[in-house]
Design a protein around this motif. Structure first.
Motif, mmCIF file in Angstrom:
data_model
loop_
_atom_site.group_PDB
_atom_site.id
_atom_site.type_symbol
_atom_site.label_atom_id
_atom_site.label_comp_id
_atom_site.label_asym_id
_atom_site.label_seq_id
_atom_site.Cartn_x
_atom_site.Cartn_y
_atom_site.Cartn_z
ATOM 1 N N VAL A 1 -7.595 -4.027 1.414
ATOM 2 C CA VAL A 1 -6.363 -4.520 2.052
ATOM 3 C C VAL A 1 -5.361 -3.405 2.337
ATOM 4 O O VAL A 1 -4.968 -3.198 3.497
ATOM 5 N N PRO A 2 -4.901 -2.649 1.315
ATOM 6 C CA PRO A 2 -3.901 -1.616 1.638
ATOM 7 C C PRO A 2 -4.447 -0.522 2.555
ATOM 8 O O PRO A 2 -3.718 -0.012 3.414
ATOM 9 N N HIS A 3 -5.725 -0.180 2.399
ATOM 10 C CA HIS A 3 -6.313 0.856 3.249
ATOM 11 C C HIS A 3 -6.324 0.417 4.710
ATOM 12 O O HIS A 3 -5.976 1.192 5.614
ATOM 13 N N THR A 4 -6.700 -0.849 4.939
ATOM 14 C CA THR A 4 -6.731 -1.378 6.302
ATOM 15 C C THR A 4 -5.333 -1.434 6.905
ATOM 16 O O THR A 4 -5.126 -1.057 8.067
ATOM 17 N N VAL A 5 -4.367 -1.889 6.113
ATOM 18 C CA VAL A 5 -2.966 -1.894 6.564
ATOM 19 C C VAL A 5 -2.539 -0.473 6.914
ATOM 20 O O VAL A 5 -1.869 -0.225 7.929
ATOM 21 N N GLY A 6 -2.949 0.487 6.081
ATOM 22 C CA GLY A 6 -2.601 1.887 6.327
ATOM 23 C C GLY A 6 -3.152 2.421 7.625
ATOM 24 O O GLY A 6 -2.455 3.102 8.384
ATOM 25 N N GLY B 1 1.763 5.486 2.614
ATOM 26 C CA GLY B 1 1.851 4.832 1.312
ATOM 27 C C GLY B 1 0.701 3.853 1.100
ATOM 28 O O GLY B 1 0.102 3.798 0.019
ATOM 29 N N SER B 2 0.366 3.093 2.126
ATOM 30 C CA SER B 2 -0.727 2.117 2.029
ATOM 31 C C SER B 2 -2.073 2.806 1.844
ATOM 32 O O SER B 2 -2.922 2.330 1.072
ATOM 33 N N LEU B 3 -2.274 3.913 2.538
ATOM 34 C CA LEU B 3 -3.531 4.649 2.401
ATOM 35 C C LEU B 3 -3.683 5.211 0.990
ATOM 36 O O LEU B 3 -4.789 5.205 0.420
ATOM 37 N N ILE B 4 -2.585 5.691 0.424
ATOM 38 C CA ILE B 4 -2.621 6.181 -0.959
ATOM 39 C C ILE B 4 -2.913 5.033 -1.919
ATOM 40 O O ILE B 4 -3.766 5.135 -2.802
ATOM 41 N N LEU B 5 -2.221 3.914 -1.730
ATOM 42 C CA LEU B 5 -2.396 2.756 -2.617
ATOM 43 C C LEU B 5 -3.822 2.217 -2.539
ATOM 44 O O LEU B 5 -4.392 1.790 -3.549
ATOM 45 N N GLY B 6 -4.412 2.249 -1.355
ATOM 46 C CA GLY B 6 -5.779 1.768 -1.190
ATOM 47 C C GLY B 6 -6.776 2.533 -2.039
ATOM 48 O O GLY B 6 -7.754 1.964 -2.534
ATOM 49 N N GLN B 7 -6.529 3.825 -2.231
ATOM 50 C CA GLN B 7 -7.411 4.630 -3.077
ATOM 51 C C GLN B 7 -7.168 4.351 -4.556
ATOM 52 O O GLN B 7 -8.071 4.491 -5.382
ATOM 53 N N GLY B 8 -5.944 3.947 -4.881
ATOM 54 C CA GLY B 8 -5.629 3.612 -6.263
ATOM 55 C C GLY B 8 -6.105 2.226 -6.661
ATOM 56 O O GLY B 8 -6.305 1.943 -7.845
ATOM 57 N N LEU B 9 -6.261 1.343 -5.658
ATOM 58 C CA LEU B 9 -6.721 -0.033 -5.902
ATOM 59 C C LEU B 9 -7.963 -0.308 -5.047
ATOM 60 O O LEU B 9 -7.928 -1.099 -4.102
ATOM 61 N N PRO B 10 -9.078 0.347 -5.357
ATOM 62 C CA PRO B 10 -10.266 0.232 -4.494
ATOM 63 C C PRO B 10 -10.917 -1.145 -4.511
ATOM 64 O O PRO B 10 -11.757 -1.429 -3.646
ATOM 65 N N ASN B 11 -10.567 -1.987 -5.470
ATOM 66 C CA ASN B 11 -11.191 -3.314 -5.554
ATOM 67 C C ASN B 11 -10.358 -4.413 -4.907
ATOM 68 O O ASN B 11 -10.726 -5.589 -4.984
#
Length: 197
Positions: free
Chosen positions: A165-170, A143-153
């Protein structure tokens, strides 16, 4: 067959192609945000189909068969599409994060094969508490990896490196899930080995 829990499980399976489609387009932020919303909805139905089946006494053989399949197909689809689109990439180790996804996929296949082998022997392999933690880490990671792509900034600076942040958490929780995957997979294998003489 068409009880509410089974319908919820079937809805997850039917939604998987749409989820994969939404994840297929790199840079399509709206698509990834829609995928994140769908992924969360699928996670909610995963919880409620089991809860409703147990609380209403509507546990069925079809539900017992389909529920783990729906989970595994969803997880495998998300990992494969994210890997194909280069999302499982991060600082220092680059594409090596794909290895964590590969560990999870190998374990899912191995445990499914083990359950199939033990089924005719009337040996059940109960889900351990650690395995539930593995599932929690796994679902949070994807979920975090998906969200990271949706919120790249949504970025912060860490040791001079700009990190989403979400990508790193993912990525961190994906490795946590991979480690728990190895531990729980070994536990299941030990149970299976006792019946392979």
């Amino acid at each position: 067959m068409l009880t509410l829990p089974n319908i919820l499980t079937l809805s997850r399976i039917v939604a998987i192609p749409l989820l994969a489609f939404l994840l297929w387009w790199p840079g399509w932020e709206v698509g990834f945000l829609m995928a994140f919303a769908l992924y969360c909805l699928m996670g909610i139905t995963d919880y409620f189909d089991g809860y409703l089946a147990r609380s209403s006494g509507a546990v069925s053989k079809l539900g017992i068969f389909l529920d783990p399949i729906a989970d595994k197909i969803m997880v495998a689809s998300v990992i494969l599409v994210l890997a194909a689109q280069g999302v499982l990439r991060g600082p220092y180790v680059g594409d090596a994060h794909v290895v964590a996804g590969l560990i999870i996929l190998v374990r899912e296949i191995a445990v499914s094969g083990l359950r199939e082998f033990l089924g005719p022997l009337q040996v059940s392999v109960p889900v351990s508490r650690l395995a539930k933690w593995k599932t929690t880490f796994q679902m949070l990671a994807l979920g975090s990896l998906i969200l990271g792509q949706g919120l790249p900034n949504w970025n912060v600076m860490v040791s001079g490196i700009e990190a989403n942040v979400p990508h790193t958490v993912g990525l961190v929780t994906l490795w946590g899930a991979a480690i728990l995957t190895v531990i729980t997979g070994w536990d299941y294998l030990r149970v299976g080995l006792k019946h392979m003489d």
